[in-house]
Each structure stands twice: as structure tokens, then as C-alpha cells.
Design a protein around this motif. Structure first.
Motif, PDB file in Angstrom:
ATOM      1  N   GLU A 212      16.511   0.309 -26.768  1.00 60.03           N
ATOM      2  CA  GLU A 212      17.877   0.427 -27.296  1.00 60.03           C
ATOM      3  C   GLU A 212      18.790  -0.636 -26.680  1.00 60.03           C
ATOM      4  OE1 GLU A 212      18.994   2.360 -29.880  1.00 60.03           O
ATOM      5  OE2 GLU A 212      16.841   2.715 -30.071  1.00 60.03           O
ATOM      6  N   ALA A 213      18.601  -0.913 -25.398  1.00 52.61           N
ATOM      7  CA  ALA A 213      19.398  -1.944 -24.730  1.00 52.61           C
ATOM      8  C   ALA A 213      19.103  -3.311 -25.333  1.00 52.61           C
ATOM      9  CB  ALA A 213      19.120  -1.945 -23.233  1.00 52.61           C
ATOM     10  N   MET A 214      17.840  -3.530 -25.721  1.00 53.54           N
ATOM     11  CA  MET A 214      17.473  -4.795 -26.354  1.00 53.54           C
ATOM     12  C   MET A 214      18.213  -4.939 -27.685  1.00 53.54           C
ATOM     13  SD  MET A 214      13.782  -6.298 -27.609  1.00 53.54           S
ATOM     14  CE  MET A 214      13.623  -5.135 -28.946  1.00 53.54           C
ATOM     15  N   LYS A 215      18.248  -3.868 -28.461  1.00 51.91           N
ATOM     16  CA  LYS A 215      18.946  -3.907 -29.753  1.00 51.91           C
ATOM     17  C   LYS A 215      20.432  -4.176 -29.544  1.00 51.91           C
ATOM     18  CE  LYS A 215      15.708  -0.680 -31.881  1.00 51.91           C
ATOM     19  NZ  LYS A 215      15.546   0.709 -32.354  1.00 51.91           N
TER      20      LYS A 215
ATOM     21  N   VAL B 122      20.113  -7.220 -14.355  1.00 50.19           N
ATOM     22  CA  VAL B 122      19.756  -6.543 -15.602  1.00 50.19           C
ATOM     23  C   VAL B 122      18.675  -5.493 -15.348  1.00 50.19           C
ATOM     24  CG1 VAL B 122      18.747  -6.828 -17.912  1.00 50.19           C
ATOM     25  CG2 VAL B 122      20.427  -8.479 -17.074  1.00 50.19           C
ATOM     26  N   ILE B 123      17.643  -5.867 -14.605  1.00 50.20           N
ATOM     27  CA  ILE B 123      16.551  -4.938 -14.309  1.00 50.20           C
ATOM     28  C   ILE B 123      17.089  -3.737 -13.536  1.00 50.20           C
ATOM     29  CG2 ILE B 123      14.371  -4.629 -13.059  1.00 50.20           C
ATOM     30  CD1 ILE B 123      13.872  -7.683 -13.635  1.00 50.20           C
ATOM     31  N   GLN B 124      17.989  -3.995 -12.594  1.00 45.35           N
ATOM     32  CA  GLN B 124      18.556  -2.936 -11.755  1.00 45.35           C
ATOM     33  C   GLN B 124      19.249  -1.852 -12.584  1.00 45.35           C
ATOM     34  OE1 GLN B 124      18.154  -2.760  -8.316  1.00 45.35           O
ATOM     35  NE2 GLN B 124      18.976  -0.712  -8.625  1.00 45.35           N
TER      36      GLN B 124
ATOM     37  N   THR C 272      15.967 -11.173 -20.522  1.00 47.31           N
ATOM     38  CA  THR C 272      15.433 -10.370 -19.419  1.00 47.31           C
ATOM     39  C   THR C 272      14.823  -9.072 -19.941  1.00 47.31           C
ATOM     40  OG1 THR C 272      17.088 -11.290 -17.923  1.00 47.31           O
ATOM     41  CG2 THR C 272      15.997  -9.277 -17.213  1.00 47.31           C
ATOM     42  N   ILE C 273      15.504  -8.427 -20.877  1.00 43.82           N
ATOM     43  CA  ILE C 273      14.982  -7.170 -21.434  1.00 43.82           C
ATOM     44  C   ILE C 273      13.670  -7.429 -22.164  1.00 43.82           C
ATOM     45  CG2 ILE C 273      15.418  -5.343 -23.128  1.00 43.82           C
ATOM     46  CD1 ILE C 273      18.417  -5.554 -22.306  1.00 43.82           C
ATOM     47  N   ARG C 274      13.581  -8.528 -22.860  1.00 48.56           N
ATOM     48  CA  ARG C 274      12.321  -8.864 -23.540  1.00 48.56           C
ATOM     49  C   ARG C 274      11.200  -9.094 -22.534  1.00 48.56           C
ATOM     50  NH1 ARG C 274      14.623 -12.624 -28.427  1.00 48.56           N
ATOM     51  NH2 ARG C 274      14.763 -10.953 -29.963  1.00 48.56           N
TER      52      ARG C 274
ATOM     53  N   ARG D 269      24.752 -10.506 -29.135  1.00 52.00           N
ATOM     54  CA  ARG D 269      24.368 -11.903 -28.962  1.00 52.00           C
ATOM     55  C   ARG D 269      24.412 -12.334 -27.494  1.00 52.00           C
ATOM     56  NH1 ARG D 269      23.749 -13.503 -34.073  1.00 52.00           N
ATOM     57  NH2 ARG D 269      25.233 -12.905 -35.684  1.00 52.00           N
ATOM     58  N   ASP D 270      23.998 -11.413 -26.619  1.00 51.93           N
ATOM     59  CA  ASP D 270      23.944 -11.669 -25.186  1.00 51.93           C
ATOM     60  C   ASP D 270      22.541 -12.185 -24.859  1.00 51.93           C
ATOM     61  OD1 ASP D 270      23.944 -11.666 -22.426  1.00 51.93           O
ATOM     62  OD2 ASP D 270      24.793  -9.652 -22.230  1.00 51.93           O
ATOM     63  N   GLN D 271      22.366 -13.502 -24.965  1.00 49.63           N
ATOM     64  CA  GLN D 271      21.037 -14.105 -24.845  1.00 49.63           C
ATOM     65  C   GLN D 271      20.399 -13.928 -23.475  1.00 49.63           C
ATOM     66  OE1 GLN D 271      19.281 -15.238 -27.457  1.00 49.63           O
ATOM     67  NE2 GLN D 271      21.017 -14.501 -28.649  1.00 49.63           N
TER      68      GLN D 271
END
Length: 150
Positions: free
Chosen positions: A12-15, A88-90, A28-30, A21-23
Motif C-alpha cells: 500500500e505504501a508503494m501505491k 524509509v525502511i525504519q 526503496t519500497i520496491r 510521485r515520490d521516486q
């Protein structure tokens, strides 16, 4: 195949990152999802939340190590990238333990395992790894346990 809670949140965070448009966040999520998917394909299983936490914790450790090496090499640009990825991971990891909570956890593990010397480190670390995964730096815990038992 249903997604676990944590995997679903990451998806969901990736979507959301795609819509915004936060590349940098999206990248990082990908990476996180790719690591999870790689393990699922390799082992032909669906990871549960505990295992996903272990994957994310490992990614954090890799970034901490990279930041240290890049800082020594004077590469601030790369330090900034790794730091942003760590942040981001945190966001998907549980809140880290406080020093007091960590001390209590270490005491409990030592008592439970019956550890008396540095020879018993493995027993204590085995218990702590299960309980502190994703919430504390295992290297720092290792040093504290070693100091306590040594």
C-alpha cells in the motif's frame, strides 16, 4: 495467496508513493518488496510478518554498514542516499527499544538461559534475536551481552 499485514502495508505504501510521485521512497519500497519476493520464490513459501521483519532488519544493518564505509571514504552523497533509504525502511519496523527496555530484556534472557559466562552467549543471543528482531541493533546487543557475561 493473501498478503500478511506487514507485506500488505508495504504494498500500500508503494501505491501511495507512486501516486505521490515520490521516486526516492518508491525506489526503496520496491527494493524491500524485491528482497521479500526473492526469498519467497527461492524458498517457495509466503513470508510471515516475523520473517519480513528479519528481512527489513537485515536491510537496515546493510545500510548502517554502508553508511560507515561511505563516511570513511568521504562520500557524503552516498551517505545521504543510504540514510534516506534507512529512514524509509525504519517506518515499517516497530519502535526501537529504549536502553532501559533493552537492559531488562538482556537480564531476562540471561536468567532464562541460565547463562553464567561468555561460553553461554549463543543461548542468550538466540533468545534475544527472537524478541528484539527489528527493534534493536543486534550488534549493539551482542556487545552488551558480552560485557555482562564477560
Amino acid at each position: 495467496m493473501s498478503d500478511t499485514g506487514l507485506k500488505h502495508s508495504i504494498t500500500e505504501a508503494m501505491k501511495a508513493a507512486m501516486r505521490a510521485r515520490d521516486q526516492k521512497r518508491l525506489g526503496t519500497i520496491r527494493l524491500m518488496l524485491a528482497d521479500i519476493k526473492r526469498i519467497e520464490v527461492d524458498e517457495r513459501i509466503e513470508l510471515d510478518d516475523a520473517r519480513i521483519l528479519a528481512v527489513l532488519d537485515k536491510m537496515q544493518k546493510q545500510r548502517r554498514d554502508s553508511i560507515e564505509q561511505f563516511a570513511q571514504a568521504g562520500r557524503q552523497d552516498l551517505v545521504d542516499i543510504e540514510t534516506a533509504e534507512m529512514e524509509v525502511i525504519q517506518t515499517f519496523l516497530p519502535a526501537p527499544f529504549t536502553d532501559e527496555e533493552l537492559e531488562i530484556l538482556i537480564e531476562q534472557a540471561i536468567t532464562e538461559s541460565g547463562a553464567e559466562s561468555a561460553k553461554d552467549m549463543g543461548k542468550v543471543m538466540g533468545l534475544l534475536k527472537q524478541r528484539a528482531q527489528g527493534r534493536a541493533d543486534m550488534t549493539a546487543i551482542n556487545k552488551k551481552v558480552k560485557a555482562r557475561l564477560g
